[in-house]
Design an enzyme around this catalytic site. Structure first.
Site, short mmCIF file in Angstrom:
data_model
loop_
_atom_site.label_atom_id
_atom_site.label_comp_id
_atom_site.label_asym_id
_atom_site.label_seq_id
_atom_site.Cartn_x
_atom_site.Cartn_y
_atom_site.Cartn_z
N SER A 75 28.79 32.88 35.15
CA SER A 75 29.06 33.86 34.15
C SER A 75 29.71 33.30 32.93
O SER A 75 29.63 33.64 31.96
CB SER A 75 29.91 34.91 34.78
N ASN A 128 26.98 31.64 30.95
CA ASN A 128 25.99 32.30 30.47
C ASN A 128 26.10 33.78 29.92
O ASN A 128 25.38 34.45 29.30
CB ASN A 128 24.82 32.46 31.29
N TYR A 129 27.20 34.36 30.38
CA TYR A 129 27.27 35.81 30.28
C TYR A 129 28.57 36.14 29.33
O TYR A 129 28.43 37.12 28.89
CB TYR A 129 27.20 36.43 31.63
N MET A 130 29.63 35.46 29.72
CA MET A 130 30.95 36.09 28.91
C MET A 130 31.09 35.50 27.62
O MET A 130 31.17 34.27 27.48
CB MET A 130 32.15 35.78 29.94
#
Length: 934
Positions: A889, A892-894
């Site tokens: 995460s 790639n996501y935060m």
DNA sequence: CTTTGGGAGTCTGTTAATACGAT
DNA sequence: CATCGTATTAACAGACTCCCAAA
């Protein structure tokens, strides 16, 4: 004869799990002849074994406990039992001997070159400094002219440059980073002892380099620019400056590093300008200047990640000192001495490491260096994405890809029906691939075995004596493999390994590309080596031979006017040369396992191109914030729509939003059977009264998603309806697929797709969680961050397998706890006695303990209690996170700006939460304002 | 006190597996 | 609609670090 050192690590087989399998390879002759207990072929027996094992393993969380709310997912227990499952590396046989010999010869000149080219060992910034004699002499005041000079020297003019100019331009080498880190550490601990190694380095670095000036071309300078500057032109220089001034009022000294960076930006901005071009440059270049004592160039570099990173992306560094100096300090174009830099750092809550480094360094060298930096902001050559008609770059230059070394025949004979058999090199190669997988659980999977056999049979040919895999005994090859592994280990222990690594620097030239005149790192320039395909989960193609890739399989994409990368394999040629500036790949080849798919060579995540699209990704998900209320209202209405398609869209969107499920595209039969939202089958969701849903399915990478969630009652009812009149295996959302869903989403918000929700929810979760960070110490704050990160990871179902040693580690901690507890009891007892004036009881060994005052005992007791508390917490966290992967995460996501802003607000050095790679990847996010909210 | 060896944690590279628009 | 083409997301293993206790 040795396995190639340059081969991918994945090729190496770990031996840890070998013991539980019979020592005979499956289907091996030995088993047949040896043990009568084996009724049929080994293959069969092992198959059974394997089936059992795989059954347990695949559903990774089969024994998961009941679920909790959407945040908790269960994990598999004793993965230890299936430790073998873990490996997914491909086995290959390449040996290095031949390759390395060849490399050796070839490399010799290269190596020497390196020597001369000492700059290669240095960070870009420092190289620039040391090599640019001109710029060295000219101080910051002459910055401009210095820059010009450097640039002028860059055009290639000599034949020599033809050969090596690319390498020359690509100075910053990773290996050096490692090396530097090492050196750094050493210098800290032995500040006073300059070991021979260091000296060596120093000598190297200090050596004048005739090539250096060429290297210090503007290309390099560009590399030093912050991504943000390259990309984000929107911020007016003035605005940046003023905001900086604001936040920067008072002194930087007290601010955390990250905040200080803001100041840098402003300075840099002022310097913004465009320089003339060198032979290659297309983009405006950074200017840089600095002065460095010659001696400076001789020292090993010490650096902090931050500094290094910053140096690379934000400023041009002229002296090697820069590497150690935080950007903020370097920035002022005015003179900044190390001394003051140290002061600043110390007082600014900078990472300990940084301080230590600086101090150690100062102690060691006693030198004061100036780090001057200036940076010109580059205007982004490209307009916003999409605006350029999809154009991704204007000029592109690179050296293509590097191939794994050819297979080295080892000559170890396998047995067939007890007798040694002759194999051609190719046959031997494949046999060896299989042989060395003996100690993995793949070796027992029927699918794997049968796929392998059908491929190998072809290679063996119709008239080969090997007709049955069961009669094959690979043990000799396997044993050889183990020996090789041991040998390699022994080798590595010696400092000789270093030399090998140096050789790998041959790859240096492949590591960089010039994109619009800017040197950018290439991500995967190595062609994947041949091996046996593994795949995750129960992949139908496991065990198939992944054939060797040749230049004839590779398409190269390069700028029209750029030189075509030389084909490194003599006698071969590239399949095709393309000049497509609407794509970002540098090369691709067809995946040998699935010819419909491609493998691409892209730039590294730290590149401007990647950074830009990363930023766009987060900006898009941020935009979703403005629409989310609407969207939620819309789908809530849709729950009870009479139109079943609409209802399905509503429910699917709800699940994607609430649970961060993936879109779930359709898959072919030749892929692992996994699902996402749109491809959920009826058996994957069950109703749990009164209105909860239990999800249990395998998602991407065959990771189990197991979660029970309370949902809107209408959703509960709708799901019940969708399941009605369907059999197992039927699609839950029969009226839906990802394109329909995305088409619908796009109507609501431009560019919206299902995956955006994942990014949005991950980032918003982090942002929210971080709001209530309370903690005083750095440790507490970092722990709070990890806690927030954990929530995100759980939301996204990012799992990791439990380490094999986890239970042992926990046991160890338990016993330590028990010791502490015993000590606590003893201290308490002695304390009580001491209070009454009695002497302590004898200890366990019967020895008499000395008298201690109640105060002392109380203190000890407190310490002990604290220790126990901390340990308890550690144990809980450890157990808690044993199945949670935080990294995915983060990568790639935060939105990194959330993290950076939080660090600024809480005075947490950014390097406490971002490692070097992340710092590089997210360089575009570093100057965010502290009050940034997602 | 320093050095060394080893274990646990982190980092990096590898390459599979997904998303999603275009054809 | 299926496939193609491109880009992103993902877990894992080995390498590397870091730290601590024993020497």
């Amino acid at each position: 004869m040795h396995p190639s050192p340059s081969g991918p690590k994945s090729m190496q087989i770990s031996s840890h799990s070998s013991s539980h399998i019979t020592s005979t390879l499956i289907g091996s002759k030995a088993s047949v002849s040896g043990s009568k207990s084996v009724p049929e072929s080994l293959v069969h027996s092992s198959l059974k074994h394997l089936q059992d094992a795989s059954r347990e393993k695949v559903p990774r969380a089969s024994s998961a406990t009941a679920t909790q709310s959407l945040k908790r997912r269960s994990m598999e227990q004793e993965i230890n039992t299936h430790s073998s499952l873990i490996s997914n590396s491909v086995v290959t046989k390449d040996s290095e001997a031949v390759g390395s010999v060849a490399l050796n010869v070839k490399n010799r000149s290269k190596y020497e070159n390196d020597d001369i080219d000492s700059d290669e060992d240095k960070p870009l910034s420092s190289r620039l400094t040391s090599s640019s004699v001109a710029s060295i002499k000219e101080k910051s005041s002459v910055r401009k002219s210095a820059t010009v000079r450097v640039v002028e020297s860059s055009p290639k003019t000599t034949a020599q440059e033809e050969d090596s100019d690319f390498e020359d331009k690509t100075p910053l080498s990773e290996r050096l980073l490692a090396h530097k880190a090492d050196t750094l550490r050493k210098s800290i601990t032995e500040a006073k002892n300059i070991n021979s190694h260091s000296k060596d380095v120093n000598n190297k670095l200090g050596k004048p380099s005739n090539l250096a000036p060429r290297k210090d071309t503007s290309d390099e300078s560009d590399d030093d620019k912050p991504l943000s500057e390259r990309i984000n032109l929107k911020v007016p220089v003035k605005a940046i400056g003023s905001s900086t001034a604001q936040s920067g009022k008072g002194s930087d000294d007290k601010k955390p590093l990250c905040q200080q960076r803001v100041a840098n930006v402003s300075v840099k901005s002022q310097d913004k300008k465009i320089i003339g071009e060198s032979g290659i440059k297309k983009r405006p270049h950074d200017q840089s200047t600095g002065s460095v004592p010659a001696s400076a160039a001789k020292k090993p570099k010490l650096y902090t990640e931050t500094a290094q990173l910053q140096a690379k992306h934000k400023t041009e560094v002229l002296s090697d000192d820069e590497d150690e100096v935080p950007l903020a300090q370097r920035i002022p174009p005015s003179i900044c001495t190390i001394k003051s830099a140290i002061k600043k750092k110390v007082s600014s809550g900078m990472a300990m490491a940084t301080k230590k480094v600086l101090e150690a360094r100062r102690a060691k060298t006693g030198q004061i260096k100036k780090a001057l930096t200036t940076k010109s902001t580059i205007a982004m050559p490209k307009a916003a994405p999409g605006s350029g008609g999809g154009q991704k770059w204007t000029t592109l230059e690179h050296n293509g890809v590097i191939f794994p070394p050819p297979y080295q025949v080892h000559g170890i004979k396998m047995l067939y029906d007890g007798k040694a058999v002759e194999l051609t090199p190719q046959q031997e190669e494949v046999a060896t691939m299989f042989a060395v997988m003996k100690d993995t659980d793949y070796a027992t999977k029927p699918k794997f075995i049968s796929n392998f056999w059908s491929d190998w049979k072809q290679i063996l040919g119709s008239n080969h004596i090997i007709k049955k895999l069961e009669l094959c005994d690979f043990t000799p090859i396997y044993d050889w493999h183990l020996r090789e592994k041991e040998n390699k280990k022994l080798l590595s222990t010696q400092e000789k390994k270093r030399i090998k690594e140096e050789k790998l620097k041959l790859e240096e030239k492949y590591m960089w590309a010039l994109v619009d005149g800017v040197k950018e790192k290439v991500g995967n320039f190595r062609v994947e080596p041949p091996g046996l395909f593994r795949g995750r989960g129960e992949h139908p193609k496991m065990g198939k031979l992944k054939k060797r890739i040749f230049p004839e399989n590779i398409v190269i994409n390069v700028g029209k006017d750029a030189p075509i990368p030389e084909c490194p394999m003599p006698g071969h040629r590239w399949k095709e040369i393309r000049h497509d500036n609407t794509v970002t790949w540098l090369a691709y080849w067809n995946d040998p396992i699935n010819s419909k798919e491609f493998k691409y060579v892209f730039l590294a995540p730290s590149s401007s191109l990647k950074g830009q699209s990363d930023k766009e990704k987060y900006e898009k998900s941020r935009k979703l914030k403005d629409y989310i209320e609407d969207i939620r209202q819309t789908y809530t209405k849709g729950f009870s729509s009479s139109d079943s398609t609409r209802r399905q869209i509503a429910v699917a969107t709800y699940l994607i939003d609430r649970l961060a499920l993936r879109a779930g595209n359709e898959k072919d039969d030749d892929e692992a059977d996994t699902v996402g939202c749109c491809s959920l089958k009826v058996e994957h969701v069950s109703l749990v009264a009164p209105h909860s849903l239990e999800f249990d399915f395998l998602g991407k990478d065959s990771i189990r998603y197991f979660n029970t969630v309370e949902v809107d009652e209408r959703v509960y009812k709708a799901i019940g309806d969708f399941k009605k009149a369907k059999a197992e295996g039927d699609d839950l959302f029969d009226k839906l697929d990802t394109s329909k869903l995305n088409a619908h989403l796009k109507e609501i918000m431009p560019g919206l797709t299902a995956k955006v929700f994942r990014t949005y929810n991950a980032s918003i979760t982090l942002d929210t969680q971080l709001q209530d960070t309370n903690g005083n110490t750095l440790t507490e704050k970092v722990a709070a961050y990890q806690g927030a990160n954990k929530e995100v990871a759980i939301l996204c179902n990012h799992q990791r397998s439990v380490s094999k040693s986890h239970s042992a580690q926990m046991e160890r901690l338990e016993s330590k706890m028990a010791e502490l507890e015993a000590l606590r009891v003893e201290l308490k007892r002695d304390l009580d006695r001491a209070k009454k004036g009695k002497p302590p009881l004898k200890d366990a060994d019967g020895k008499v303990k000395r008298n201690q005052t109640p105060e002392v005992l109380r203190k000890k007791l407190d310490q002990n209690n604290q220790k126990m508390d901390k340990m308890k917490l550690d144990m809980r966290v450890k157990d808690d996170l044993k199945t949670v992967a935080l990294g995915t995460s983060k990568i790639n996501y935060m939105d990194p700006r959330i993290t950076v802003a939080w660090c600024k607000r809480h005075e947490v050095p950014i390097e406490k939460v971002f490692n070097k790679s992340l710092l590089a990847k997210f360089s575009w996010a570093m100057d965010v304002e502290p009050d940034f909210r997602f």
